[in-house]
Design a protein around this motif. Structure first.
Motif, mmCIF file in Angstrom:
data_model
loop_
_atom_site.group_PDB
_atom_site.id
_atom_site.type_symbol
_atom_site.label_atom_id
_atom_site.label_comp_id
_atom_site.label_asym_id
_atom_site.label_seq_id
_atom_site.Cartn_x
_atom_site.Cartn_y
_atom_site.Cartn_z
ATOM 1 N N ASP A 86 -11.168 42.692 56.182
ATOM 2 C CA ASP A 86 -10.984 43.609 57.315
ATOM 3 C C ASP A 86 -11.223 42.976 58.679
ATOM 4 O O ASP A 86 -10.999 43.633 59.695
ATOM 5 C CB ASP A 86 -11.870 44.843 57.148
ATOM 6 C CG ASP A 86 -13.363 44.520 57.190
ATOM 7 O OD1 ASP A 86 -13.739 43.338 56.983
ATOM 8 O OD2 ASP A 86 -14.158 45.443 57.433
ATOM 9 N N ARG A 87 -11.679 41.708 58.740
ATOM 10 C CA ARG A 87 -11.881 41.053 60.039
ATOM 11 C C ARG A 87 -10.748 40.086 60.375
ATOM 12 O O ARG A 87 -10.683 39.546 61.479
ATOM 13 C CB ARG A 87 -13.214 40.284 60.052
ATOM 14 C CG ARG A 87 -14.438 41.094 59.697
ATOM 15 C CD ARG A 87 -14.584 42.353 60.532
ATOM 16 N NE ARG A 87 -14.710 42.105 61.949
ATOM 17 C CZ ARG A 87 -15.871 42.114 62.616
ATOM 18 N NH1 ARG A 87 -16.997 42.376 61.970
ATOM 19 N NH2 ARG A 87 -15.907 41.876 63.903
ATOM 20 N N CYS A 92 -7.104 36.986 64.195
ATOM 21 C CA CYS A 92 -5.849 36.269 64.421
ATOM 22 C C CYS A 92 -5.089 36.847 65.609
ATOM 23 O O CYS A 92 -4.522 36.102 66.421
ATOM 24 C CB CYS A 92 -4.986 36.318 63.159
ATOM 25 S SG CYS A 92 -5.665 35.362 61.776
ATOM 26 N N ALA A 93 -5.093 38.162 65.744
ATOM 27 C CA ALA A 93 -4.400 38.779 66.872
ATOM 28 C C ALA A 93 -5.069 38.408 68.189
ATOM 29 O O ALA A 93 -4.399 38.071 69.178
ATOM 30 C CB ALA A 93 -4.365 40.293 66.691
ATOM 31 N N ASP A 102 2.299 33.377 68.748
ATOM 32 C CA ASP A 102 2.571 34.386 67.716
ATOM 33 C C ASP A 102 1.604 34.342 66.539
ATOM 34 O O ASP A 102 1.146 35.375 66.062
ATOM 35 C CB ASP A 102 3.993 34.202 67.149
ATOM 36 C CG ASP A 102 5.078 34.387 68.177
ATOM 37 O OD1 ASP A 102 4.850 35.120 69.155
ATOM 38 O OD2 ASP A 102 6.167 33.787 68.000
ATOM 39 N N LEU A 103 1.329 33.131 66.046
ATOM 40 C CA LEU A 103 0.636 32.991 64.767
ATOM 41 C C LEU A 103 -0.601 32.116 64.875
ATOM 42 O O LEU A 103 -0.668 31.205 65.696
ATOM 43 C CB LEU A 103 1.577 32.399 63.705
ATOM 44 C CG LEU A 103 2.851 33.187 63.384
ATOM 45 C CD1 LEU A 103 3.645 32.467 62.296
ATOM 46 C CD2 LEU A 103 2.538 34.612 62.956
ATOM 47 N N VAL A 304 -13.750 35.045 71.367
ATOM 48 C CA VAL A 304 -12.550 35.350 72.144
ATOM 49 C C VAL A 304 -12.824 36.491 73.127
ATOM 50 O O VAL A 304 -12.363 36.472 74.271
ATOM 51 C CB VAL A 304 -11.375 35.693 71.209
ATOM 52 C CG1 VAL A 304 -10.172 36.184 72.007
ATOM 53 C CG2 VAL A 304 -10.981 34.475 70.375
ATOM 54 N N GLN A 305 -13.604 37.471 72.685
ATOM 55 C CA GLN A 305 -13.943 38.586 73.563
ATOM 56 C C GLN A 305 -14.763 38.109 74.760
ATOM 57 O O GLN A 305 -14.539 38.554 75.898
ATOM 58 C CB GLN A 305 -14.704 39.658 72.791
ATOM 59 C CG GLN A 305 -14.940 40.935 73.569
ATOM 60 C CD GLN A 305 -15.531 42.037 72.710
ATOM 61 O OE1 GLN A 305 -16.125 41.789 71.663
ATOM 62 N NE2 GLN A 305 -15.369 43.271 73.149
ATOM 63 N N LEU A 306 -15.710 37.206 74.534
ATOM 64 C CA LEU A 306 -16.483 36.644 75.641
ATOM 65 C C LEU A 306 -15.580 35.917 76.624
ATOM 66 O O LEU A 306 -15.723 36.060 77.843
ATOM 67 C CB LEU A 306 -17.545 35.680 75.108
ATOM 68 C CG LEU A 306 -18.762 36.281 74.404
ATOM 69 C CD1 LEU A 306 -19.636 35.158 73.842
ATOM 70 C CD2 LEU A 306 -19.570 37.154 75.345
ATOM 71 N N LEU A 307 -14.652 35.147 76.115
ATOM 72 C CA LEU A 307 -13.734 34.415 76.986
ATOM 73 C C LEU A 307 -12.826 35.364 77.758
ATOM 74 O O LEU A 307 -12.420 35.075 78.885
ATOM 75 C CB LEU A 307 -12.897 33.434 76.169
ATOM 76 C CG LEU A 307 -13.655 32.226 75.620
ATOM 77 C CD1 LEU A 307 -12.848 31.539 74.531
ATOM 78 C CD2 LEU A 307 -13.984 31.244 76.742
#
Length: 404
Positions: A86-87, A92-93, A102-103, A304-307
């Motif tokens: 579920d993570r 990846c997105a 894209d990937l 990624v959220q921090l960045l």
């Protein structure tokens, strides 16, 4: 019993006696760390000016990253890629969006990601570009560092990394880093990729000429060649931008990421590209048992959220000004040259002062930890959370050591 320096030396010696000597560590045994500071088994505190070669961009024990890791540890740690967890999709997105691609193909270590990118580039060359079987060629740079697998060290010009480990994998041609004409001359119909570091970290934070990355981008586009950027050390905020390529307004075809992507908690790496590149891989052709595991994805998504806030990049930019000004003032006073991009610097030590190792040992005695490379150079890469006051104090210690 209160730990002592003798206890610390004993612990270090025990480690040296039972460990293969593939590293030459400074004689310190770290027990605890927080933010930009580490504490050894004797209770001595050290300012960390290495940050795990950029793996600790967000500092030791970042509260949000450790919170996410603890929560995930209690939920699910590993499924293998035989199943979807579920993570996975969220990570990846998020990473794909950060890169504008894209990937995402998650791996574990930086070297594994580089090997993955090499396989992808060759497969793309055969299936998309139409290079005849067995003839794919990848251009690499002199002074490169992409890990220590047998494939990668085969095209390294560092004798310690290269000598004694052959025979090596064919299909690579080295050209002079920063020499655009050399890249152009080496490209032919069998060339499938140019693999480079936007800034060479292990080489001593070597920054290419301003026209180099844009020029390589243009050549790759013109000749239908993949530009593969190894941003394992330089990426994810270190240079003051999300990627070092951003300083040149260059978007490579393939990003190779690692180190800071794991938040200093778990090894996480990835190859990120558009669908027309990564879709050449099909089930059974590449894999990794731990690649993209739930713990890695949870931590990686938090990174990624921090960045996404822009705060790490902003701090690297602002503190990078302090770093540059202080280091440039040392040139001619025990320092021959400096190269700085964001909160990342290579410092060439005057040989009359000593070797890079000598300087790092003297810094350690003053409560600062850094790392030498190529004999006479030290690298400085503090966690991006370091305070300006602490950074200034650490640079004071360097100035005292080199006589600046």
């Amino acid at each position: 019993m209160t730990p002592t320096e003798t206890d610390a030396r004993t612990e270090f010696q025990r480690a040296e006696e039972r460990t293969a000597h593939n590293y030459h560590p400074l004689p310190v045994v770290v027990q605890h760390a927080e933010g930009a500071w580490m504490t050894d088994v004797a209770g001595t505190r050290y300012l960390d000016l290495l940050a795990g070669y950029s793996a600790l961009n967000f500092g030791h024990g970042h509260p949000e990253l450790t919170r996410v890791a603890r929560e995930q540890l209690e939920q699910l740690t590993l499924t293998s890629r035989a199943f979807v967890h579920d993570r996975f999709a969220d990570f990846c997105a998020a990473l794909g969006d950060l890169c504008g691609k894209d990937l995402v193909l998650p791996m574990n270590t930086g070297a594994e990601a580089v090997e993955t990118a090499i396989k992808v580039a060759r497969k793309w060359g055969y299936e998309v570009k139409g290079v005849p079987p067995g003839r794919a060629k990848i251009l690499v740079m002199t002074g490169n560092f992409h890990g220590r697998t047998t494939t990668v060290v085969g095209f390294s010009d560092d004798p310690d990394a290269h000598n004694g480990f052959g025979p090596f994998t064919p299909g690579f041609q080295a050209v002079t880093y920063g020499d655009l004409a050399a890249v152009e001359a080496a490209i032919d119909e069998d060339t499938v990729a140019v693999l480079l570091e936007p800034i060479q970290g292990e080489g001593g934070v070597v920054i290419p000429p301003d026209d180099f990355l844009p020029g390589v981008r243009e050549l790759c586009t013109r000749h239908d060649v993949l530009m593969v950027a190894d941003e394992i050390q330089s990426g994810l905020g270190r240079t003051g931008r999300t990627f070092a390529c951003d300083h040149s307004d260059v978007v490579p075809d393939v990003y190779v990421l690692g180190k800071a992507l794991g938040g200093g908690i778990i090894p996480v790496s990835a190859v990120v590209a558009d669908r027309d590149v990564l879709s050449v891989l099909r089930p059974g052709q590449h894999g990794s048992t731990f690649g993209g595991n739930p713990l890695a994805c949870a931590v990686g998504a938090a990174v990624v959220q921090l960045l996404g806030t822009g705060e790490p990049q902003r701090r690297a930019t602002e503190l990078g000004v302090v770093l540059r000004e202080r280091l440039e003032a040392m040139v001619g006073h025990g320092v021959l040259d400096v190269r700085v991009r964001g909160l990342w610097a290579g410092v060439d030590i005057d040989p009359t002062v000593g070797t890079g190792r000598d300087v790092c040992e003297a810094l350690m005695a003053r409560g600062v930890l850094a790392k030498d490379t190529h004999g006479s150079t030290i690298r400085l890469a503090p966690p991006l959370v370091v305070s300006e006051e602490d950074l200034g104090w650490g640079l004071d210690q360097l100035a005292a050591v080199v006589g600046g």
